[in-house]
Design a protein around this motif. Sequence first.
Motif: not given
Length: 948
Positions: A108, A112, A155, A158, A160-161, A163, A336-337, A351, A355
Amino acid sequence: MARPGRHRDEEAARPEAAKAAPSAGATQPSPLAVGEATPSMAQFLEIKTANPDSILWYRMGDFYELFFDDAVVASQALGIVLTKRGKHQGQDIPMCGVPVHRADEYLQRLIRQGYRVAVCEQLEDPAEARKRGAKAVVRRDVVRLVTPGTLTEETLLDARTRNYLTALFRAPGGAPSGPDAPLVGSDATVALASLDISTGECEVGEALGRDLPGEFVRLGASEVIVADALLADGELKAWIGRAGAAATPVPAASFDSLAGERELKARLGVADLGAFGAFSRAELAAIGALLRYVDLTQIGKKPVVRAPRRLGREETLVIDAASRASLELVRATSGEKSGSLLDAIDRTVTGAGARELAARLATPLTDVRAIEGRLDAVAFLVGEAPLRDAIRETLKGAPDLARAVSRLAFGRGGPRDLQSIALGLAAAGEAARHLRGRQGGIGLPDEIARLLARIEGQGAELLRMLTAALVDDPPHLKRDGGFVRKDYRAALDEAVALRDDSRRVMAELEGRYVELTGIRTLKVRHNNILGYFIEVTQTNARPLTEPPLAETFRHRQSMANAMRFTTAELAEIEGRIASAADRALAIEQEIFAELAAAVAGEERTLSDVAAALAELDHTAALADLAHHERYVRPVIDASDAFEIRGGRHPVVEQALQRARAGPFVANDCVLGRGGVERPPGFDEMPDARIWLVTGPNMAGKSTFLRQNALIAILAQMGSFVPAAEARIGVVDRLFSRVGAADDLARGRSTFMVEMVETAAILNQATARSLVILDEIGRGTATFDGLSIAWAAVEYLHEESKVRVLFATHYHELTALAGRLASVASVTMDVKEWHDEIVFLHRVKAGAADRSYGIQVAKLAGLPEPVIARAREVLTLLEKADRRRGQGNGPLEELPLFAAARPAGSPAPRGPAPVETALDAINPDELSPKAALETLYRLKRIRAGEDGP
C-alpha cells in the motif's frame, strides 16, 4: 543472511556461492550477466528483465526480497534497512525484504507513492525442486502487476471510495487544430472507459478535450492509461496528475475497437451489445485498451465486469475542474472529505452505498424523467419512515458483496469473502421481504420496484450452500482451515476427528477389540518407536496367536510380561491419524474451490444484487437526510426557472448546528420563474436572470452564491434540497468562479488564473447554464478590473443569456441594473452600531451603499492607527473630485502616514488630549471669562503646548 523460516534451496545466492556478474544495480541486465549469476540470482535477473518498469517482489520463503535498484528505491520509500547479499560482477548486491504476512502494508505504501510492483511468487513446493537436484531453484513467476488502478485487496482500498482504472482515447478526426495539437482545451472528441476491478463497476462515455480536466476530477480515477504518443502532451499529463491519478503510457495498438467489442461481449456473455447502448468506435477502442491492460496486469485472470453505464455529454451536468474544487463537492479545500458536500449528505450505512452516493453526486443528470424517477424513490422512503428504518437496519449488516465476488474471481479471496457473499444475499432477501411486506409490494415507485425485482429470490440456492458449508466466524485465510461447518462432509469430519481426538478414536477401537477378544486387560498404546500397538499380558496373549483371532491380530513384539500386536485396521487408522491434519486441510481446500466455483457461476447475479443493494442504501440514506435535515423535493423541469425559496447551505448549516451557533439564515434566489406567475406581493426579491450581489466581506456573499449552486447539483443528482421551496429548470453546465488561487508552477499569477477561468465561462456557458462569479477583476488595477467586470456582465446578458449570480465590490456595476433588462441588484443586509458592523446574513433587494471594508478590517484586528489612517484617506477620497493625470489629485494633498502626527509621538492609544480636557469641563460652572480662557487652553493642548 537467511531469515528464519527460509527454505534450504533459497541459500543458493548467499555470498560464498555468488559468482562474478555485471554491475550491481542494473535493472535490465545483459544476457551475459544472467548466464554468469548464481541460479537464484539468474532467475531474479531474468524475471526482472521482463518487468523493467516495476519493482520486483521476489518471493523467497517467508519474505519478498528486493535486489539492486529495486532494493535501494524500496528501502527509501518504505523506511526499511538496506543490506547486501552476495556480489554481482565484483560488487555487493543491495538487498532488502519485507515479510509475507505484512506484504499488504508495504505494498500500500509503495502504490501510494506512485510505484508499480510486480509480485513474483513461488509456483512449487521447495521439496519438489530438490528432487531435480541439489542446485535446482524453486519455479517462480510474476502472478500479477500491482498498479494504483488494479487493487483488489480489502486492506489496500477505501471501502467508501471506488477505485477506477480509466482508459483515454482520442477519436480520429474532428479536431480542427489537427491530431497533434494539445488535447486539453480543444474541441477534439475523446472516449473514456473506466472500470473498478474491485467491484466490476464500469462506465463509458465521450467528452470534449476542453472538458477533460473536469472529467478527470469527476471520475476520481487512480490510474489513467493513455497511448504513449498522446501522453507526450505535457498539459494532459499534468491534468491527470492534478486529479490525483497516475498516468500510464501504453502502446497505441492497445486501442483496438474490434478487440474491445469482442472482449466486452465475452465478459458480458452476450452476442450483441445493443442492449447496453450504442457504443462508438472510439468508446470500444478505449474499452479494448482497458480490458487488455487488466489482462496484462492480472496475468490472464479475468475481472468481473458489470453492464457498462454509458453517459453521454448531453445526459450529465458538466462541471469543470475549477468549479468542482471551489464548490468542495467531494473534498474540502484541505483535501479531506470532512467539510465537503459529500460529507454533509452521506448517511449511507454500507461502503457500496457510499460509493454509489459519491458517484451520483459527481455526475448529476440532465434528463428530467431520470431525475424525477430518483426523486420519486426518495420521496417514497421519506414518507415510509418504518420501512426506511427497517431497510437501513438490515443493510447495516451487509458486507461488501461486490468486492468479495471480485477477490474470489481473481483467486485472492478467502473464507471471509464466501461468508460476505452469504451475508450479502441474506441481507438482500431480508430487504426484499421488507419491501414486499409493504402492501405486498403494490404501489412502489418504479425505481424501488426495479430494485425489488433485482434482489428478491436471487442466489437462493447459493445462499443455502454457503450457509450449510461455512462456520459462523471463518478465518481470513483459507490456508488456516477450520472454516467448514461440522456435518457438511463426512470425510472432513472423520479427518478432523482423527486430528483433534485421536485418543477418543483409539479408545473406541480398544473397546471394540476387548469385546471381540473377551480380553479385559487389552490396551491400545503408543510410543515413539513402534507408534500405535495392541498390548496384552503374556497370560492372556494365547487367544490372539491362534485361529481365528490370529488372522486379525499380527504378533509384533514380545516382552517379559506382555506381548504386542497390530492389526490392518490399526495400521490404517495410525496412517490416517498421522496425515489427518494434512487431509483435513486438503479437503477444506477442495470445498473452498467448489464454493468459489459456485460463486463464479453466479457472478452476474451477485454483481447485480450488489449494485441494487448499493442503490437501495443510497436512496434510503437520502430519504433519511431529507427527513432529519428538513429538505424538500425540488421541482425539476425543462424551463428556464431558477427559483429557490428559503435556501440554505447544507455544509454551513450543519457546521452551525454542531457548534450550536444559532440557526442558518435562509435566503431566496430568483433567476427566473419559468413563466410561472406568482400572486402580487409574493415577495420583494427581483426576478432577473442576472443578480449583482453587493455587500461587505464576511456578510455571506460567497456562502449565498455557493449554496444555490449546491442546491442545483443536489436536485439534479436526485436528492431533496435544503430549502423551503425549489423549482429548477435543468442546468446543462455549472460554472463556479469563487476565491483566488495562483498556479505558479505553470507561470500563472492569481489574476491570470482568474481570467483563464472567466474566459472558459464566457466561451462555454449556454442559456441553460448556471454561473457563479465572485469578484471578477479584483486582481488588477481598479479601472481595469471594473472594465472587465462590466464587459463580462454585458456579455453574459446579451450573448450567453445565462443565469448568473455575480458578487462584486464594484458598486459602479449596479448601474447596469437600470440599463439591462435582466439584471437586478441585491445586497447582503448589515447594520451599523456605534461604529461597529453587524452582519445579518440576509439577502435583500437593492445595492450596498458602501463596502464597509474598514469595519471588516477592524474586526480582523488591524492596529487602531491603521484603521484611523484608513478612515482619513477614505474621507478625503470620497469628498475629492478625483482629478487624475493633472498632478493635483487628492492623494497628493494628503500628508504621509508619518507626517500625519508630530514626529516621535507615539501612536494614539485611547482618547486624544483635547477629548480628555473636554471631558473635564462642566460648562454650567464657567463664567464668560473662564469659558474664553478654557477655549484658548484647548487650542494650546491641540497644538501640543499644554497638557490636558
